[in-house]
Design an enzyme around this catalytic site. Structure first.
Site, PDB file in Angstrom:
ATOM      1  N   LYS A 222       0.828  -1.209   0.000  1.00 25.47           N
ATOM      2  CA  LYS A 222       0.000   0.000   0.000  1.00 25.47           C
ATOM      3  C   LYS A 222       0.865   1.263   0.000  1.00 25.47           C
ATOM      4  O   LYS A 222       0.665   2.189  -0.796  1.00 25.47           O
ATOM      5  CB  LYS A 222      -0.910   0.011   1.229  1.00 25.47           C
ATOM      6  CG  LYS A 222      -1.627   1.328   1.478  1.00 25.47           C
ATOM      7  CD  LYS A 222      -2.594   1.701   0.372  1.00 25.47           C
ATOM      8  CE  LYS A 222      -3.168   3.092   0.613  1.00 25.47           C
ATOM      9  NZ  LYS A 222      -4.178   3.499  -0.353  1.00 25.47           N
ATOM     10  N   CYS A 276      -3.202  10.965   0.370  1.00 20.54           N
ATOM     11  CA  CYS A 276      -2.321   9.786   0.455  1.00 20.54           C
ATOM     12  C   CYS A 276      -0.967   9.972  -0.221  1.00 20.54           C
ATOM     13  O   CYS A 276       0.066   9.600   0.356  1.00 20.54           O
ATOM     14  CB  CYS A 276      -3.004   8.558  -0.096  1.00 20.54           C
ATOM     15  SG  CYS A 276      -3.842   8.812  -1.629  1.00 20.54           S
TER      16      CYS A 276
END
Ligand code: SAJ
Length: 439
Positions: A222, A276
């Site tokens: 991720k 992010c």
């Protein structure tokens, strides 16, 4: 223990609790409820809990299908929200989807919300429960933070008394439900049993691949996928700066580079924002030891963080050439969101630009058709301005009549941070056009 949980999942009788009902937790809670599981969401703010229990979605912005889904699963009694952690006691599954920001100065993870959720959960954790961390966390966090807190606060042992899994989310503002349903996901259990149980659970909401891995691999996938994107963007930005220096057009160069097989040079621009991409590269390297010296990741972050300041340099230079000091300038900034056609302003490069322009003494007006507070009339916003700085490639701006706009402004400086205008057309309309990557 495993058979009981497996049966509860297969029968869709498993009680699912979701900690954190933000842009990750709320959609996934609703999708499990829609799949037929009894779901309880826990959120710290009572007013948001009340909103949800009235079937109202507290998430702003365009999220196709989400508001309807919240209303439906609440009205059907499949989903309710609460501030009470006691709901975890009867849970078969607890998903944790709380924020995991990085400290803006130290760039180290700020796990305050995660530690709080883990501690409150630990005090209410029952034997046989599966705990899934959906939040994005630094590689090594499951072993060093999540497991110890849960074991210490519950008195239970991971993999013996409860299951522990990392299944990172891949949501995107504007596609929250679609991404949960359609994006492949890694499922990293602390034990193969845990991984198998989590794959079985997520099959009810994820229609893409569920790749079984260990915890560390899941944490790495991720954070690395977003660090990869950040580095790619930084390369494009550095090439833009090089082309400016050499007097070339990076956009033409990029187009031709990408004709070469297996090339995909990203888009240079006015900066990198969002929830992010600016954060995950720092999470990726946060737990690396002394034997590893991060160079590419910090450098890429510095290049991307430098782009709003480069926009300032382009603006100051153009105004100076027009005989206007930045401290006397009147500037219109077009775009305050971090992404085109979005109202999301998290880590927006425009915030850096506007603050710096004001520090330099400029009088700044901000316009953004999506962001509340900045949605006024565009023609008014640019009225009498000395410079117009384009920061976000909203479709509304792409459609602008540059001649009409030119008639509104005082001086004709136009700084294009997202290459949405043609230099030739802008110059023909009387603009002193400067663009990122155009020497
Ligand atoms: N940006 C550039 N140049 C590019 C691409 C983006 O300057 O070539 C800028 C954007 O303007 C924005 C920032 O970077 O300010 C982030 O843009 P983004 O397209 O990466 O959008 P995000 O932040 O919503 O990223 C999400 C991420 N998805 C998840 O974390 C699940 C990212 O991994 C995805 O690659 C991205 O969406 C996507 O592909 O749209």
């Amino acid at each position: 223990m495993k058979d009981d949980l497996l049966r509860a999942i297969e029968d869709k009788a498993a009680k699912v609790v979701v900690l954190g009902l933000g842009y990750v937790g709320l959609p996934v809670a609703c999708l499990f409820a829609e799949a037929g599981f009894p779901v309880v969401g826990i959120r710290r703010s009572q007013d948001k809990v009340d909103m949800i229990n009235q079937g109202v979605c507290p998430i702003e912005g365009k999220e196709p299908g989400l508001a309807e889904l919240v209303a439906r699963v609440v009205s059907e009694g499949r989903f309710r929200a609460t501030i009470e952690y006691e709901a975890c006691r009867e849970a078969h599954v607890v998903l944790i989807a709380v924020e995991t920001p990085v400290n803006p100065v130290t760039k180290k993870p700020d796990y305050e919300a995660l530690r709080g959720a883990l501690t409150d959960l630990g005090r209410n954790l029952s034997r046989g429960t599966m705990v899934v961390i959906e939040s994005t966390i630094a590689p090594g966090t499951m072993e060093r933070v999540v497991k110890p807190i849960l074991e210490e606060t519950s008195g239970l042992r991971v993999s013996e008394d409860f299951y522990l899994v990392n299944c990172p989310e891949r949501v995107m503002p504007g596609k929250l439900l679609a991404n949960i349903r359609e994006c492949h996901r890694v499922v990293g259990g602390m034990s193969p049993e845990a991984t198998g149980l989590a794959v079985k659970l997520y099959q009810y909401v994820v229609q893409a691949d569920l790749d079984p891995v260990d915890c560390l691999t899941a944490e790495l996938v991720k954070t690395m996928e977003n660090a990869y994107r950040d580095v790619q963007i930084a390369f494009a930005n550095e090439m833009a700066l090089l082309c400016e220096d050499l007097g070339a057009d990076v956009w033409q160069v990029r187009e031709l580079v990408n004709k070469s097989p297996y090339r995909n040079m990203h888009l240079p621009g006015a900066g990198v924002g969002g929830h992010c991409i600016p954060k995950d590269p720092w999470l990726l390297i946060a737990n690396a030891g002394d034997g590893f010296e991060p160079r590419v990741i910090p450098t890429a972050r510095a290049v991307n963080d430098g782009m709003p300041l480069h926009m300032i340099d382009l603006t100051v230079k153009a105004l100076c050439e027009a005989g206007i000091e930045i401290s006397d300038a009147r500037v219109a900034v077009l775009g305050y969101a971090y992404l085109e056609n979005s109202d999301d302003t998290r880590n927006s490069p425009s915030k850096v630009l506007v603050a710096r322009l004001r520090e330099l003494g400029a009088e700044v007006v901000v316009h953004d058709p999506y962001v509340p507070g900045y949605q006024g009339d565009l023609q008014e916003a640019v009225q009498g301005r000395d410079a117009v700085v384009l920061m976000v490639a909203h479709d509304d701006y792409r459609a602008l009549d540059l001649s009409e706009l030119r008639a509104q402004v005082g001086h004709s400086v136009l700084i294009d941070g997202r290459h949405i205008f043609s230099a030739e057309r802008a110059q023909a309309a009387g603009w002193d056009y400067r663009g990122v990557g155009r020497g």
